[in-house]
Design a protein around this motif. Structure first.
Motif, PDB file in Angstrom:
ATOM      1  N   PRO A 128       0.823  -1.208   0.000  1.00 13.74           N
ATOM      2  CA  PRO A 128       0.000   0.000   0.000  1.00 13.74           C
ATOM      3  C   PRO A 128       0.860   1.263   0.000  1.00 13.74           C
ATOM      4  O   PRO A 128       1.810   1.349   0.770  1.00 13.74           O
ATOM      5  N   ASN A 129       0.523   2.199  -0.843  1.00  6.86           N
ATOM      6  CA  ASN A 129       1.169   3.509  -0.892  1.00  6.86           C
ATOM      7  C   ASN A 129       2.641   3.479  -1.256  1.00  6.86           C
ATOM      8  O   ASN A 129       3.321   4.469  -1.108  1.00  6.86           O
ATOM      9  N   LYS A 130       3.155   2.356  -1.664  1.00  5.03           N
ATOM     10  CA  LYS A 130       4.570   2.320  -2.058  1.00  5.03           C
ATOM     11  C   LYS A 130       4.691   1.635  -3.398  1.00  5.03           C
ATOM     12  O   LYS A 130       5.142   0.507  -3.495  1.00  5.03           O
ATOM     13  N   THR A 131       4.257   2.309  -4.429  1.00  4.91           N
ATOM     14  CA  THR A 131       4.327   1.727  -5.760  1.00  4.91           C
ATOM     15  C   THR A 131       5.182   2.611  -6.650  1.00  4.91           C
ATOM     16  O   THR A 131       4.987   3.818  -6.706  1.00  4.91           O
ATOM     17  N   VAL A 132       6.151   1.984  -7.312  1.00  8.91           N
ATOM     18  CA  VAL A 132       7.022   2.694  -8.242  1.00  8.91           C
ATOM     19  C   VAL A 132       6.672   2.213  -9.645  1.00  8.91           C
ATOM     20  O   VAL A 132       6.738   1.020  -9.930  1.00  8.91           O
ATOM     21  N   LYS A 133       6.262   3.158 -10.499  1.00  8.17           N
ATOM     22  CA  LYS A 133       5.836   2.788 -11.855  1.00  8.17           C
ATOM     23  C   LYS A 133       6.855   3.305 -12.857  1.00  8.17           C
ATOM     24  O   LYS A 133       7.096   4.510 -12.930  1.00  8.17           O
ATOM     25  N   ILE A 134       7.393   2.366 -13.621  1.00  2.00           N
ATOM     26  CA  ILE A 134       8.464   2.721 -14.561  1.00  2.00           C
ATOM     27  C   ILE A 134       8.058   2.309 -15.969  1.00  2.00           C
ATOM     28  O   ILE A 134       7.494   1.227 -16.160  1.00  2.00           O
ATOM     29  N   VAL A 135       8.348   3.153 -16.939  1.00  2.00           N
ATOM     30  CA  VAL A 135       8.105   2.775 -18.327  1.00  2.00           C
ATOM     31  C   VAL A 135       9.437   2.786 -19.086  1.00  2.00           C
ATOM     32  O   VAL A 135      10.294   3.637 -18.845  1.00  2.00           O
ATOM     33  N   VAL A 136       9.590   1.791 -19.962  1.00  2.00           N
ATOM     34  CA  VAL A 136      10.825   1.661 -20.747  1.00  2.00           C
ATOM     35  C   VAL A 136      10.499   2.038 -22.192  1.00  2.00           C
ATOM     36  O   VAL A 136       9.621   1.440 -22.809  1.00  2.00           O
ATOM     37  N   LEU A 137      11.210   3.046 -22.696  1.00  2.00           N
ATOM     38  CA  LEU A 137      10.883   3.616 -24.002  1.00  2.00           C
ATOM     39  C   LEU A 137      12.114   3.636 -24.903  1.00  2.00           C
ATOM     40  O   LEU A 137      13.243   3.803 -24.425  1.00  2.00           O
ATOM     41  N   GLY A 138      11.888   3.534 -26.188  1.00  2.00           N
ATOM     42  CA  GLY A 138      13.007   3.656 -27.120  1.00  2.00           C
ATOM     43  C   GLY A 138      12.631   3.152 -28.499  1.00  2.00           C
ATOM     44  O   GLY A 138      11.518   2.663 -28.728  1.00  2.00           O
ATOM     45  N   ALA A 139      13.583   3.280 -29.414  1.00  2.00           N
ATOM     46  CA  ALA A 139      13.364   2.888 -30.801  1.00  2.00           C
ATOM     47  C   ALA A 139      13.327   1.365 -30.922  1.00  2.00           C
ATOM     48  O   ALA A 139      13.530   0.638 -29.947  1.00  2.00           O
ATOM     49  N   SER A 140      13.108   0.906 -32.132  1.00  2.00           N
ATOM     50  CA  SER A 140      13.000  -0.528 -32.389  1.00  2.00           C
ATOM     51  C   SER A 140      14.331  -1.242 -32.169  1.00  2.00           C
ATOM     52  O   SER A 140      15.396  -0.703 -32.499  1.00  2.00           O
ATOM     53  N   ASN A 141      14.259  -2.426 -31.585  1.00  2.00           N
ATOM     54  CA  ASN A 141      15.406  -3.329 -31.550  1.00  2.00           C
ATOM     55  C   ASN A 141      16.559  -2.868 -30.658  1.00  2.00           C
ATOM     56  O   ASN A 141      17.676  -3.348 -30.808  1.00  2.00           O
ATOM     57  N   VAL A 142      16.285  -1.953 -29.755  1.00  2.00           N
ATOM     58  CA  VAL A 142      17.387  -1.439 -28.922  1.00  2.00           C
ATOM     59  C   VAL A 142      17.617  -2.310 -27.678  1.00  2.00           C
ATOM     60  O   VAL A 142      18.622  -2.161 -26.985  1.00  2.00           O
ATOM     61  N   GLY A 143      16.635  -3.207 -27.381  1.00  2.00           N
ATOM     62  CA  GLY A 143      16.806  -4.104 -26.235  1.00  2.00           C
ATOM     63  C   GLY A 143      15.955  -3.734 -25.030  1.00  2.00           C
ATOM     64  O   GLY A 143      16.302  -4.075 -23.900  1.00  2.00           O
ATOM     65  N   LYS A 144      14.823  -3.097 -25.259  1.00  2.00           N
ATOM     66  CA  LYS A 144      13.946  -2.705 -24.135  1.00  2.00           C
ATOM     67  C   LYS A 144      13.506  -3.950 -23.347  1.00  2.00           C
ATOM     68  O   LYS A 144      13.654  -4.015 -22.133  1.00  2.00           O
ATOM     69  N   THR A 145      12.960  -4.922 -24.086  1.00  2.00           N
ATOM     70  CA  THR A 145      12.491  -6.135 -23.403  1.00  2.00           C
ATOM     71  C   THR A 145      13.661  -6.875 -22.765  1.00  2.00           C
ATOM     72  O   THR A 145      13.567  -7.352 -21.627  1.00  2.00           O
ATOM     73  N   ALA A 146      14.758  -6.953 -23.479  1.00  2.00           N
ATOM     74  CA  ALA A 146      15.919  -7.687 -22.955  1.00  2.00           C
ATOM     75  C   ALA A 146      16.401  -7.070 -21.637  1.00  2.00           C
ATOM     76  O   ALA A 146      16.771  -7.791 -20.709  1.00  2.00           O
ATOM     77  N   LEU A 147      16.364  -5.751 -21.537  1.00  2.00           N
ATOM     78  CA  LEU A 147      16.805  -5.082 -20.305  1.00  2.00           C
ATOM     79  C   LEU A 147      15.861  -5.400 -19.147  1.00  2.00           C
ATOM     80  O   LEU A 147      16.300  -5.685 -18.031  1.00  2.00           O
TER      81      LEU A 147
END
Ligand SMILES: Nc1nc2c(ncn2[C@@H]2O[C@H](COP(=O)(O)OP(=O)(O)OP(=O)(O)O)[C@@H](O)[C@H]2O)c(=O)[nH]1
Length: 257
Positions: free
Chosen positions: A37-56
């Motif tokens: 409760p009350n301690k949530t950190v929301k992060i979004v990973v953004l970038g161009a194609s094929n840079v490794g967003k999912t892999a990171l």
């Protein structure tokens, strides 16, 4: 890109010391209702194609590197993590790629990404050090985030991924550092393929920045510099109530005398 399948790691999935490409099934998520409760950190990973967003993201959450992924549909991963001795709910949103428009000023950015940008507290902007065009996407991408959050602190890190491919490098480290400084963030050069520690350090740094920006992790959210009103302190209210009680009893005793 998105992870495939269901359940825990698929049989035959290998860690980074193994060879070959394997499909990864989703990291088990815990229900969002189970958030701290009350301690949530929301992060979004953004970038161009094929840079490794999912892999990171996969590297950070599972310590593994898997070569092949299904096309990204915007998976959200939830985890409980301990930060500076405190348990927090961490939510990480993977996103489809963004691309520069022909004039290289604007961005092709799906509505789903805009919603994720609005939702998030912290931003991982990723490019590949082997792809200068992915680096050129970052500044317009940051401007885009700024348009959605026009004022206030934006916790951000810049990740130059694929640092294992030094021979194919197109973006020198100092360009990454300069860009990160201009965005008000820190630059991390990382390899989702070869190094867990670097990726881990980058995500943790951002989590700590987010907690700082949210006001010490007490769950109060700042949006565009707008501070949500704090509920009145119960102690002050209690004090006022007692004060009124004392006053009225004094009045009563004064009238009875
Ligand atoms: N050599 C190397 N390859 C990497 C690294 N990170 C990711 N890759 C590879 O780069 C490719 C793209 O990785 P993804 O994680 O799918 O990249 P993405 O940014 O999610 O891709 P999109 O779905 O196009 O947005 C895959 O073939 C990965 O195996 C890295 O650190 N080093």
């Amino acid at each position: 890109m998105r992870l495939t399948g269901g359940g825990d790691l698929a049989p035959g999935t290998m860690n980074s010391s193994g060879s070959g490409n394997f499909l990864l099934v989703p990291i088990p998520e815990y229900p969002l209702l189970d958030c701290v409760p009350n301690k949530t950190v929301k992060i979004v990973v953004l970038g161009a194609s094929n840079v490794g967003k999912t892999a990171l993201i996969v590297r950070f959450l599972t310590k593994r590197f898997i070569g092949d992924y299904e096309a990204n549909t915007g998976a959200l991963y939830s985890r409980k993590v301990t930060l500076d001795g405190e348990e927090v709910s961490l939510q990480i949103q993977d996103t489809p790629c963004v691309a520069l428009q022909d004039d290289a000023e604007g961005l092709y950015c799906q509505e789903q990404i805009n919603r994720s940008i609005y939702w998030a507290d912290g931003y991982v902007l990723v490019f590949s050090i082997t792809d200068h065009s992915s680096y050129r996407t970052i500044q317009p991408l940051y401007q885009h985030v700024r348009r959605i959050h026009p004022s206030g602190n934006i916790p951000v890190i810049l990740v130059g991924n694929k640092s294992d491919l030094l021979r194919a490098r197109q973006v020198p480290a100092d360009e990454g550092e300069t860009l990160a400084a201009s965005l008000g963030g820190v630059y991390f050069e990382a390899s989702a393929r070869e190094n867990h520690e670097g990726v881990h350090g980058a995500f943790l740094h951002l989590c700590q920045e987010v907690i700082r920006a949210l006001g010490g992790g007490n769950g109060e959210k700042r949006r565009g510099g707008l501070h949500l009103a704090r509920p009145k302190s119960p102690n002050m209210q209690e004090l006022k109530r007692r004060f009124r009680q004392v006053l009225s009893s004094k009045v009563k005793s004064a009238t009875t005398i």
